[in-house]
Design a protein around this motif. Structure first.
Motif, short mmCIF file in Angstrom:
data_model
loop_
_atom_site.label_atom_id
_atom_site.label_comp_id
_atom_site.label_asym_id
_atom_site.label_seq_id
_atom_site.Cartn_x
_atom_site.Cartn_y
_atom_site.Cartn_z
N LEU A 1 0.81 -1.32 -0.08
CA LEU A 1 0.11 -0.14 0.05
C LEU A 1 0.88 1.03 0.39
O LEU A 1 0.96 2.00 -1.00
CB LEU A 1 -0.71 -0.11 1.35
N HIS A 2 1.71 1.34 0.59
CA HIS A 2 2.89 2.70 0.48
C HIS A 2 3.63 2.41 -0.97
O HIS A 2 3.97 3.68 -0.75
CB HIS A 2 4.19 2.24 1.93
N HIS A 3 3.33 1.34 -1.52
CA HIS A 3 4.51 1.89 -2.76
C HIS A 3 2.79 2.44 -3.59
O HIS A 3 3.16 2.71 -4.78
CB HIS A 3 5.22 0.46 -3.40
N LEU A 4 1.99 1.89 -3.03
CA LEU A 4 0.31 1.85 -4.41
C LEU A 4 0.19 3.67 -4.22
O LEU A 4 -0.20 3.90 -5.23
CB LEU A 4 -0.23 0.89 -3.55
N PHE A 5 0.37 4.09 -3.13
CA PHE A 5 -0.38 5.35 -2.53
C PHE A 5 -0.08 6.70 -3.73
O PHE A 5 -0.77 6.15 -4.18
CB PHE A 5 -0.39 5.92 -1.55
N LEU A 6 1.64 6.91 -3.83
CA LEU A 6 1.84 7.22 -4.70
C LEU A 6 1.40 7.10 -5.87
O LEU A 6 0.94 8.42 -6.83
CB LEU A 6 3.06 8.08 -5.08
N PRO A 7 1.60 6.76 -6.60
CA PRO A 7 0.88 5.77 -8.39
C PRO A 7 -0.26 6.20 -8.60
O PRO A 7 -0.82 7.28 -9.26
CB PRO A 7 1.87 5.33 -9.25
N ALA A 8 -1.22 5.71 -7.29
CA ALA A 8 -2.67 5.69 -7.65
C ALA A 8 -2.70 7.24 -7.10
O ALA A 8 -4.12 7.87 -8.10
CB ALA A 8 -3.24 4.51 -6.41
#
Length: 317
Positions: A181-188
């Motif tokens: 989720l930490h990696h997902l939040f910025l691109p999403a």
């Protein structure tokens, strides 16, 4: 309902076939050749060797014949194998669907919730300072391409502030779901910006149009506050155009995900698609096109079904 589904299916099949045919023609009309693409630069092949490889790949056959063979293969549930490494196209795509669905669904969820919420906030007091500020931000969001927002977001939030990783799906060597989720939040979050801006403007316009109806004046006459009338009367009657915008922009959301997966090194279908284009991997490109076209057609069908659910006056025939 069954009649409506049958009609939509009959319309979707030729549309789906036309999309595949157009992509196949444009793909083969583009400059470049799969043989040249995956041949190492330091390895020179003779003209006879290249022609032999093209013959083995079936590239020397007429274009209609090749497309017909691909459709026959598709009818048997096969998508072929990659030119690059011989791997199954179906298995390769399936291994990348999960990250792409995660990114797209998160971007869609953020965009829909924030877009509708901010649109309602702007419509509560039209032409006030909040409405003017949100309108300015919406215009900036709509006019900024996804790849530019991705680069700016990475520079600011990852490189300068250090709040998020610069890319990837998870920390190398492992990581739990919180790490993902930490990696997902910025691109999403970056993916949702244009969607938020578009949906906010349409929500505002739709709600303002509904507020001029007689039933809204009746609601205010009964003593409901501006916020109560907005949420309980205006918003439900403004949902149809809002749902239309969500469904119509799903394709653009998928397109934005392709760029952002490359920017953030997200291991989804977007990076796979770019790899297929660089290597002129025709079977892979056609397979990804098939999945994307199916997803967009299904979302459009789902949008029509939601119309009838939120507005009983709409009949599906």
């Amino acid at each position: 309902m069954p009649t409506f589904l049958i009609k939509r299916l009959l319309v979707s099949i030729p549309t789906f076939a036309a999309i595949l045919a157009l992509v196949f023609v444009l793909l083969n009309a583009a400059p470049g050749d799969p043989v040249d693409a995956f041949t190492p630069p330091d390895q020179s092949l003779s003209v006879e060797q290249k022609e032999q490889l093209r013959h083995e790949m079936g590239l020397d056959r007429p274009l209609p014949v090749r497309f017909g063979l691909w459709l026959a293969q598709l009818a048997q549930g096969e998508l072929g194998h990659r030119y690059k490494d011989g791997a199954s196209v179906y298995d390769t795509i399936v291994s990348r669907i999960g990250p792409t669905l995660m990114l797209s669904a998160t971007g869609l969820g953020l965009g829909a919730s924030l877009g509708v919420g901010l649109g309602l906030l702007a419509a509560r007091k039209p032409y006030g300072w909040i409405d003017q500020l949100l309108s300015l931000l919406a215009y900036l969001g709509m006019s900024s391409p996804a790849f530019l927002l991705g680069i700016l977001g990475m520079y600011l939030f990852a490189l300068q502030l250090g709040w998020f990783p610069t890319g990837g799906y998870a920390t190398p060597g492992g990581g739990d779901w919180l790490d993902v989720l930490h990696h997902l939040f910025l691109p999403a979050g970056v993916l949702s910006i244009q969607f938020i801006a578009i949906l906010m403007r349409y929500t505002r316009a739709s709600v303002l149009e509904v507020q001029n109806q007689d039933f809204m004046r009746t609601a205010h006459a009964k003593g409901l506050s501006r916020t109560q009338a907005l949420l309980s009367h205006a918003f439900p009657n403004a949902l149809v155009p809002i749902v239309t915008v969500i469904g119509a922009n799903f394709g653009a959301l998928i397109g934005g995900a392709v760029f952002l997966e490359v920017v953030f090194s997200w291991p989804g279908m977007g990076t796979l698609f770019v790899d297929g284009i660089e290597s002129r991997d025709y079977p892979l490109i056609m397979g990804i096109t098939l999945f994307m076209a199916l997803a967009i057609l299904l979302v459009n069908l789902l949008t029509d079904l939601i119309y009838a659910w939120i507005d009983p006056r709409i009949s599906l025939r």
